[in-house]
Motif scaffolding. Structure first.
Motif, PDB file in Angstrom:
ATOM      1  N   ALA A 113       0.841  -1.210   0.000  1.00 27.09           N
ATOM      2  CA  ALA A 113       0.000   0.000   0.000  1.00 27.09           C
ATOM      3  C   ALA A 113       0.872   1.256   0.000  1.00 27.09           C
ATOM      4  CB  ALA A 113      -0.918  -0.010   1.215  1.00 27.09           C
ATOM      5  N   PHE A 114       2.015   1.184   0.707  1.00 34.24           N
ATOM      6  CA  PHE A 114       2.934   2.331   0.783  1.00 34.24           C
ATOM      7  C   PHE A 114       3.610   2.550  -0.571  1.00 34.24           C
ATOM      8  CE2 PHE A 114       7.110   4.125   2.449  1.00 34.24           C
ATOM      9  CZ  PHE A 114       6.577   5.348   2.823  1.00 34.24           C
ATOM     10  N   ARG A 115       4.062   1.458  -1.187  1.00 42.00           N
ATOM     11  CA  ARG A 115       4.705   1.576  -2.512  1.00 42.00           C
ATOM     12  C   ARG A 115       3.746   2.135  -3.550  1.00 42.00           C
ATOM     13  NH1 ARG A 115       7.712  -3.214  -1.254  1.00 42.00           N
ATOM     14  NH2 ARG A 115       9.895  -2.590  -1.121  1.00 42.00           N
ATOM     15  N   ASN A 116       2.477   1.701  -3.470  1.00 42.32           N
ATOM     16  CA  ASN A 116       1.483   2.140  -4.463  1.00 42.32           C
ATOM     17  C   ASN A 116       0.935   3.522  -4.161  1.00 42.32           C
ATOM     18  OD1 ASN A 116       1.846  -0.382  -5.474  1.00 42.32           O
ATOM     19  ND2 ASN A 116      -0.002  -1.267  -4.594  1.00 42.32           N
ATOM     20  N   GLY A 117       1.295   4.073  -2.995  1.00 45.61           N
ATOM     21  CA  GLY A 117       0.813   5.409  -2.644  1.00 45.61           C
ATOM     22  C   GLY A 117      -0.577   5.430  -2.042  1.00 45.61           C
ATOM     23  N   LYS A 118      -1.188   4.250  -1.793  1.00 44.79           N
ATOM     24  CA  LYS A 118      -2.502   4.231  -1.133  1.00 44.79           C
ATOM     25  C   LYS A 118      -2.349   4.730   0.299  1.00 44.79           C
ATOM     26  CE  LYS A 118      -4.618   0.502  -3.766  1.00 44.79           C
ATOM     27  NZ  LYS A 118      -4.656  -0.952  -3.837  1.00 44.79           N
ATOM     28  N   VAL A 119      -1.202   4.386   0.890  1.00 41.68           N
ATOM     29  CA  VAL A 119      -0.844   4.870   2.220  1.00 41.68           C
ATOM     30  C   VAL A 119       0.389   5.728   2.020  1.00 41.68           C
ATOM     31  CG1 VAL A 119       0.268   4.077   4.349  1.00 41.68           C
ATOM     32  CG2 VAL A 119      -1.806   2.963   3.559  1.00 41.68           C
ATOM     33  N   ASP A 120       0.391   6.983   2.512  1.00 42.70           N
ATOM     34  CA  ASP A 120       1.592   7.792   2.276  1.00 42.70           C
ATOM     35  C   ASP A 120       2.392   8.059   3.544  1.00 42.70           C
ATOM     36  OD1 ASP A 120      -0.038   9.667   3.439  1.00 42.70           O
ATOM     37  OD2 ASP A 120      -0.117  11.020   1.724  1.00 42.70           O
ATOM     38  N   VAL A 121       1.931   7.484   4.671  1.00 41.55           N
ATOM     39  CA  VAL A 121       2.712   7.566   5.915  1.00 41.55           C
ATOM     40  C   VAL A 121       2.843   6.145   6.465  1.00 41.55           C
ATOM     41  CG1 VAL A 121       2.896   8.564   8.218  1.00 41.55           C
ATOM     42  CG2 VAL A 121       1.712   9.840   6.422  1.00 41.55           C
ATOM     43  N   LEU A 122       4.079   5.659   6.586  1.00 36.98           N
ATOM     44  CA  LEU A 122       4.295   4.318   7.115  1.00 36.98           C
ATOM     45  C   LEU A 122       4.980   4.431   8.468  1.00 36.98           C
ATOM     46  CD1 LEU A 122       3.882   1.364   6.123  1.00 36.98           C
ATOM     47  CD2 LEU A 122       6.292   1.358   5.521  1.00 36.98           C
ATOM     48  N   VAL A 123       4.303   3.949   9.516  1.00 39.09           N
ATOM     49  CA  VAL A 123       4.870   3.995  10.870  1.00 39.09           C
ATOM     50  C   VAL A 123       5.462   2.623  11.154  1.00 39.09           C
ATOM     51  CG1 VAL A 123       4.402   4.511  13.292  1.00 39.09           C
ATOM     52  CG2 VAL A 123       3.012   5.584  11.519  1.00 39.09           C
ATOM     53  N   CYS A 124       6.760   2.573  11.499  1.00 44.77           N
ATOM     54  CA  CYS A 124       7.376   1.253  11.646  1.00 44.77           C
ATOM     55  C   CYS A 124       8.403   1.196  12.756  1.00 44.77           C
ATOM     56  CB  CYS A 124       8.019   0.802  10.333  1.00 44.77           C
ATOM     57  SG  CYS A 124       8.743   2.096   9.372  1.00 44.77           S
ATOM     58  N   THR A 125       8.706  -0.027  13.160  1.00 50.37           N
ATOM     59  CA  THR A 125       9.799  -0.260  14.104  1.00 50.37           C
ATOM     60  C   THR A 125      11.039  -0.572  13.268  1.00 50.37           C
ATOM     61  OG1 THR A 125       9.099  -2.556  14.199  1.00 50.37           O
ATOM     62  CG2 THR A 125       8.336  -1.133  15.977  1.00 50.37           C
ATOM     63  N   ASP A 126      12.169  -0.802  13.929  1.00 46.23           N
ATOM     64  CA  ASP A 126      13.420  -0.968  13.185  1.00 46.23           C
ATOM     65  C   ASP A 126      13.470  -2.249  12.362  1.00 46.23           C
ATOM     66  OD1 ASP A 126      14.759   1.441  13.841  1.00 46.23           O
ATOM     67  OD2 ASP A 126      14.912   0.707  15.883  1.00 46.23           O
ATOM     68  N   VAL A 127      12.478  -3.115  12.534  1.00 44.90           N
ATOM     69  CA  VAL A 127      12.402  -4.307  11.688  1.00 44.90           C
ATOM     70  C   VAL A 127      12.361  -3.871  10.217  1.00 44.90           C
ATOM     71  CG1 VAL A 127       9.860  -4.475  11.634  1.00 44.90           C
ATOM     72  CG2 VAL A 127      11.213  -6.520  11.408  1.00 44.90           C
ATOM     73  N   ALA A 128      11.859  -2.643   9.977  1.00 48.37           N
ATOM     74  CA  ALA A 128      11.706  -2.175   8.598  1.00 48.37           C
ATOM     75  C   ALA A 128      12.795  -1.201   8.174  1.00 48.37           C
ATOM     76  CB  ALA A 128      10.339  -1.517   8.447  1.00 48.37           C
ATOM     77  N   ALA A 129      13.748  -0.920   9.067  1.00 48.03           N
ATOM     78  CA  ALA A 129      14.735   0.128   8.752  1.00 48.03           C
ATOM     79  C   ALA A 129      15.641  -0.272   7.606  1.00 48.03           C
ATOM     80  CB  ALA A 129      15.575   0.451   9.984  1.00 48.03           C
ATOM     81  N   ARG A 130      15.921  -1.569   7.478  1.00 48.98           N
ATOM     82  CA  ARG A 130      16.752  -2.012   6.361  1.00 48.98           C
ATOM     83  C   ARG A 130      15.875  -2.698   5.346  1.00 48.98           C
ATOM     84  NH1 ARG A 130      22.828  -3.387   6.926  1.00 48.98           N
ATOM     85  NH2 ARG A 130      23.348  -2.306   8.799  1.00 48.98           N
TER      86      ARG A 130
END
Length: 441
Positions: free
Chosen positions: A344-361
Motif C-alpha cells: 500500500a505504501f509503494r502504491n501510494g494508497k498509504v503515504d505515511v508508514l509507521v514502523c519499528t526498526d524491523v523495517a529500517a533495512r
C-alpha cells in the motif's frame, strides 16, 4: 567437468574470447584511469559502456535506468572479471545493481545458448547464484531488482524467507531457478531437507553483512557457505566493517578487491543529500508535531520510526484519526500483513508508514521525502539505516529526529559517534515558529 567449465567461462566472458576487439579492450583501462577523478561527479557512464550483456542493458533501459552510480561504476569492471569483491557503501547508494549485474552474468540461461554465448550442456535447473540477506524486506527488494534486470534474458529469481509457507518455495525450486535470494534461517532449513541444491552455485553475495552480524546470523551464514562449491565468485557488501565481518571475508574470499564508494563531498557517515533536523520534544506533544510535519510543503511519502511495536501501532491509529493515510509495519504483524502495508505504501494508497526498526533495512521505496524518528534510535547504526530510507539514489531527503528529555544522553552519544554537530537540540513544540520555518510547513 573441465570441458564444461571452460565452455561456461567462454559463455560468460565474451571479452576474453575476442581480445582483438578494440571496443572492449580499450574501454577497461580508460575506465580505471578515469574512475578516481569522477567518483563524486554527475552520472555519465552508461551500463552499456561498463560492458554488461546487451539484454541486461535493454531490460534496465526499459525502466529508465541507463547510467551508473559511483558504487556500480567502481564495482562492475572488477566483478564482471570474476574477482571477489568487498563493497563498502552507505545505504541507498545503489549497491544492489553493483552486485546484481555481475551475478546475472554468472548465470547461464537458454537465451545465452540462443545467442551463441553458451553450450546447451551449461544449462541447469539448480540455482547458479545465491544472495544471502538479513531481512525479509531486503529479500523482496533484491529479488525485484534482479527480476527487473534479468527480464529480457528471462532469468528465474526466487525469494526464500521465513514467515511464509514452505510449499510454494519448494514447488518453485522443483520447477527450476537460476538465482535464489534468501534469509539464512530458511535457506538452511531447505538445504538441510535436501530441497535446495547449492552444488551449482557459481556466485555468492552476502548483502548487509554487518546487519547479519547484529542479528546473530553469521554462524548460519558460515554453514551455508560450507555447502557451496569452493570455486565460485564471492561478493560481500556492508555499510560498516566490524572485525567479525572482516574475519568472514578473510576465511571465505580469495584475494578480494576492497571497494569503498564515497563521493569527495560526502565524507560524513550520512548521505549529503539528506538534510537533518533534531528537536528536543515532549512526548505528549509528539503526535501533534508529526501531524504538523506531514503538512510540510512538497512532502511525498513519509516513514516514521518508533522504538516499540506498541508505540508504532498507537501512532498509526492516531494519525488515521487525524485523517492521514497511514499504515504500520512492526513485529507483531504477520508477514502477510507487513507485506500488505508495504505494498500500500509503494502504491501510494498509504503515504505515511509507521514502523519499528524491523523495517529500517531493506525498504527501498521511491519518493520517500521525509523520515521522522519519533523516538531516538538506540545507537548510531540504527540512526544511519533509518535516515537512509530517504535521500536514496541521488534524490534529496529530510530526516527529523524528536528526542525526549530523558533520551538526550543517548542522542548525544549518537551525535558524537557520527560527528553530526547537533549536541544540544533546540526545545521544540508543535507551535514553535522555528518548526514551521525549518520544514516549510
Amino acid at each position: 567437468m573441465s570441458a564444461r567449465a571452460s565452455a561456461r567461462s567462454r559463455a560468460l566472458r565474451p571479452a576474453r574470447r575476442q581480445p582483438t576487439s578494440p571496443a572492449r579492450s580499450d574501454k577497461t583501462p580508460a575506465l580505471a584511469s578515469r574512475r578516481p577523478h569522477r567518483r563524486g561527479s554527475t552520472l555519465t557512464t552508461t551500463f552499456r559502456e561498463l560492458g554488461i550483456l546487451p539484454e541486461t542493458a535493454e531490460a534496465l533501459e526499459a525502466v529508465g535506468i541507463t547510467t551508473a552510480f559511483p558504487i556500480q561504476e567502481m564495482t562492475l569492471p572488477v566483478a564482471l572479471s570474476g574477482a571477489d569483491v568487498i563493497g563498502q557503501a552507505k545505504t541507498g547508494t545503489g549497491k544492489t545493481l553493483g552486485f546484481g549485474l555481475p551475478l546475472l552474468e554468472r548465470v547461464t540461461v537458454p537465451a545465452d545458448v540462443e545467442a551463441g554465448r553458451a553450450e546447451p550442456d551449461d544449462l541447469t535447473d539448480a540455482p547458479q547464484a545465491l544472495v544471502v540477506v538479513p531481512t525479509r524486506e531486503l529479500c523482496t527488494q533484491v529479488t525485484n531488482d534482479l527480476l527487473t534486470a534479468g527480464k529480457v534474458r528471462n532469468v528465474r529469481v526466487l525469494a526464500i524467507y521465513g514467515g511464509r509457507a514452505y510449499e510454494p518455495q519448494v514447488e518453485a525450486l522443483k520447477k527450476g531457478v537460476d538465482v535464489v535470494v534468501g534469509t539464512p534461517g530458511r535457506l538452511l532449513d531447505l538445504a538441510g531437507q535436501k530441497k535446495l541444491n547449492l552444488k551449482h552455485v557459481r556466485c555468492l553475495v552476502l548483502d548487509e553483512a554487518d546487519e547479519m552480524l547484529d542479528l546473530g546470523f553469521l554462524p548460519d551464514v558460515e554453514k551455508i557457505i560450507n555447502m557451496l562449491p569452493v570455486r565460485r565468485q564471492t561478493m560481500l557488501f556492508s555499510a560498516t566493517m566490524p572485525g567479525a565481518v572482516i574475519g568472514l571475508a578473510r576465511r571465505y574470499m580469495s584475494q578480494p578487491t576492497h571497494i569503498s564508494a564515497t563521493a569527495p563531498d560526502d565524507a560524513g557517515k550520512t548521505v549529503a543529500n539528506t538534510k537533518q533536523f533534531i528537536y528536543r520534544a515532549h512526548n505528549m506533544d509528539k503526535p501533534e508535531m508529526v501531524a504538523r510535519i506531514l503538512q510540510a510543503e512538497g512532502r511525498g511519502l513519509v516513514m516514521v520510526f518508533c522504538r516499540t511495536k506498541r508505540t508504532a501501532a498507537d501512532l498509526a491509529d492516531q494519525l488515521k484519526q487525524r485523517g492521514f493515510a497511514s499504515g504500520a509495519v512492526h513485529g507483531d504483524l504477520g508477514q502477510g500483513a507487513r507485506e500488505q502495508a508495504l505494498r500500500a505504501f509503494r502504491n501510494g494508497k498509504v503515504d505515511v508508514l509507521v514502523c519499528t526498526d524491523v523495517a529500517a533495512r531493506g525498504i527501498d521505496v521511491e519518493g520517500v521525502t521525509h523520515v521522522i524518528n519519533y523516538q531516538s534510535p538506540e545507537e548510531e547504526k540504527t540512526y544511519l539505516h533509518r535516515i537512509g530510507r530517504t535521500g536514496r539514489a541521488g534524490a534529496k531527503g529530510i530526516a527529523i529526529t524528536l528526542v525526549d528529555w530523558d533520551d538526550i544522553p543517548r542522542w548525544q552519544l549518537i551525535n558524537k559517534a557520527l560527528d553530526l554537530g547537533f549536541n544540544d537540540p533546540p526545545e521544540t513544540y508543535s507551535t514553535s515558529p522555528h518548526l514551521f520555518t525549518d520544514l516549510g510547513i
